[in-house]
Scaffold this active site. Sequence first.
Site, short mmCIF file in Angstrom:
data_model
loop_
_atom_site.label_atom_id
_atom_site.label_comp_id
_atom_site.label_asym_id
_atom_site.label_seq_id
_atom_site.Cartn_x
_atom_site.Cartn_y
_atom_site.Cartn_z
N THR A 46 0.83 -1.21 0.00
CA THR A 46 0.00 0.00 0.00
C THR A 46 0.86 1.25 0.00
O THR A 46 0.64 2.19 -0.78
CB THR A 46 -0.92 0.01 1.24
OG1 THR A 46 -1.64 -1.21 1.31
CG2 THR A 46 -1.88 1.18 1.18
N THR A 47 1.86 1.27 0.88
CA THR A 47 2.73 2.45 0.99
C THR A 47 3.55 2.64 -0.27
O THR A 47 3.94 3.76 -0.61
CB THR A 47 3.64 2.31 2.23
OG1 THR A 47 2.83 2.03 3.37
CG2 THR A 47 4.44 3.58 2.47
N TYR A 109 -13.28 -4.80 -1.62
CA TYR A 109 -14.41 -4.44 -2.49
C TYR A 109 -15.34 -5.63 -2.73
O TYR A 109 -16.45 -5.64 -2.21
CB TYR A 109 -13.96 -3.82 -3.81
CG TYR A 109 -15.16 -3.26 -4.57
CD1 TYR A 109 -15.88 -2.17 -4.05
CD2 TYR A 109 -15.62 -3.83 -5.76
CE1 TYR A 109 -16.99 -1.67 -4.70
CE2 TYR A 109 -16.73 -3.34 -6.41
CZ TYR A 109 -17.42 -2.27 -5.88
OH TYR A 109 -18.52 -1.79 -6.52
N TYR A 135 -2.30 -10.23 5.56
CA TYR A 135 -2.39 -8.79 5.85
C TYR A 135 -3.85 -8.46 6.14
O TYR A 135 -4.70 -8.58 5.26
CB TYR A 135 -1.86 -7.99 4.67
CG TYR A 135 -1.83 -6.48 4.85
CD1 TYR A 135 -1.98 -5.89 6.10
CD2 TYR A 135 -1.65 -5.65 3.76
CE1 TYR A 135 -1.95 -4.51 6.25
CE2 TYR A 135 -1.61 -4.28 3.89
CZ TYR A 135 -1.77 -3.71 5.14
OH TYR A 135 -1.74 -2.35 5.28
N ARG A 140 -9.27 -0.55 5.13
CA ARG A 140 -9.16 -0.47 3.67
C ARG A 140 -9.95 -1.56 2.95
O ARG A 140 -10.23 -1.42 1.76
CB ARG A 140 -7.69 -0.57 3.25
CG ARG A 140 -6.87 0.67 3.59
CD ARG A 140 -5.45 0.53 3.10
NE ARG A 140 -4.63 1.69 3.44
CZ ARG A 140 -4.43 2.75 2.65
NH1 ARG A 140 -5.00 2.81 1.46
NH2 ARG A 140 -3.67 3.76 3.04
N LYS A 163 0.35 -9.52 9.34
CA LYS A 163 0.47 -8.07 9.53
C LYS A 163 -0.89 -7.60 10.02
O LYS A 163 -1.88 -7.66 9.28
CB LYS A 163 0.87 -7.36 8.25
CG LYS A 163 0.98 -5.84 8.43
CD LYS A 163 1.31 -5.11 7.14
CE LYS A 163 1.34 -3.60 7.37
NZ LYS A 163 1.57 -2.85 6.10
N ILE A 205 5.64 -3.60 10.50
CA ILE A 205 5.85 -3.19 9.11
C ILE A 205 5.43 -1.74 9.07
O ILE A 205 4.24 -1.43 9.06
CB ILE A 205 5.08 -4.09 8.13
CG1 ILE A 205 5.58 -5.54 8.25
CG2 ILE A 205 5.23 -3.58 6.69
CD1 ILE A 205 4.80 -6.54 7.41
#
Length: 293
Positions: A46-47, A109, A135, A140, A163, A205
Amino acid sequence: MTRLFTGTAAAVTTPFVDGAVDYDALRAHLKFLKENSIQSFVINGTTGEGSTLTAEEKRNCLKIALEVADKDIPVIAGTGSNNTAQTIAASKEAEALGVDALLVITPYYNKTSQKGLVAHFTAVADAVSIPVVLYDVPSRTGMTIAPETLELLAKHDNIVALKDATGDFAHFSRLQAVVDDSFSFYSGNDDLALPYFAQGGHGIISVLANALPNEYQKLFEQATTDHKAALETHQLLFPLVDALGVDVNPIPIKALVSHLGYGEYELRLPLVKLEENESDVLISLFDSIRKDG
């Protein structure tokens, strides 16, 4: 028992220049991180704006990370998506390149059920022979990995870590109760690093570690040896961590990485830069930490 890493991994940003990936800046940034105590690179997450990178760009970013890591620290590739077949293809390609592990997000989604999560993650883990880090980031994705689901998934030889970006410590306790000590938990929330370590987390992380790698690794080491010192480090970092909430990640952290000299302050749509006054606040807080730290 060997963990992928303990302490601080960086969720590495991807620098751009005139819309293209700035591979020279990425290489320089990764060298800086490696030289300043980072324990692992997480690439194309994502980052790293992985959702806007092409397949070729992702490959190139992984190749550079592997080159810089030089087998001294693990490279973890973000390969997850809401398409299981696509996730498997990306995971197999990353494995072929030589990455040490995969970071695979819960589908977003379209989402799924807990039964679907087991099927999704199992299909990915069955398709590769390297470790998989699950994760969980419900802010999100709109869904969370239930303890019963983790209990089933953790029995897979390749699923070795989580994570955890739920921010829910009671949930963390429930997760810890259903796995053995060989399973690793990594925080996905910079603001909760210290309490996560105190509850037995094996590392983080981190977003802010892109700019302050030494400080986050020091916080982890202090958390297990000197609580008072760890609290002081936490309090030193927290105003900046708090200020990073001014906008969606990685918009704020990229301002700091650019300030350090690793690429222009540029993002890909739909992300847009902070206003100048907002960047100035972050940079002022960052410079003050470096001066006092």
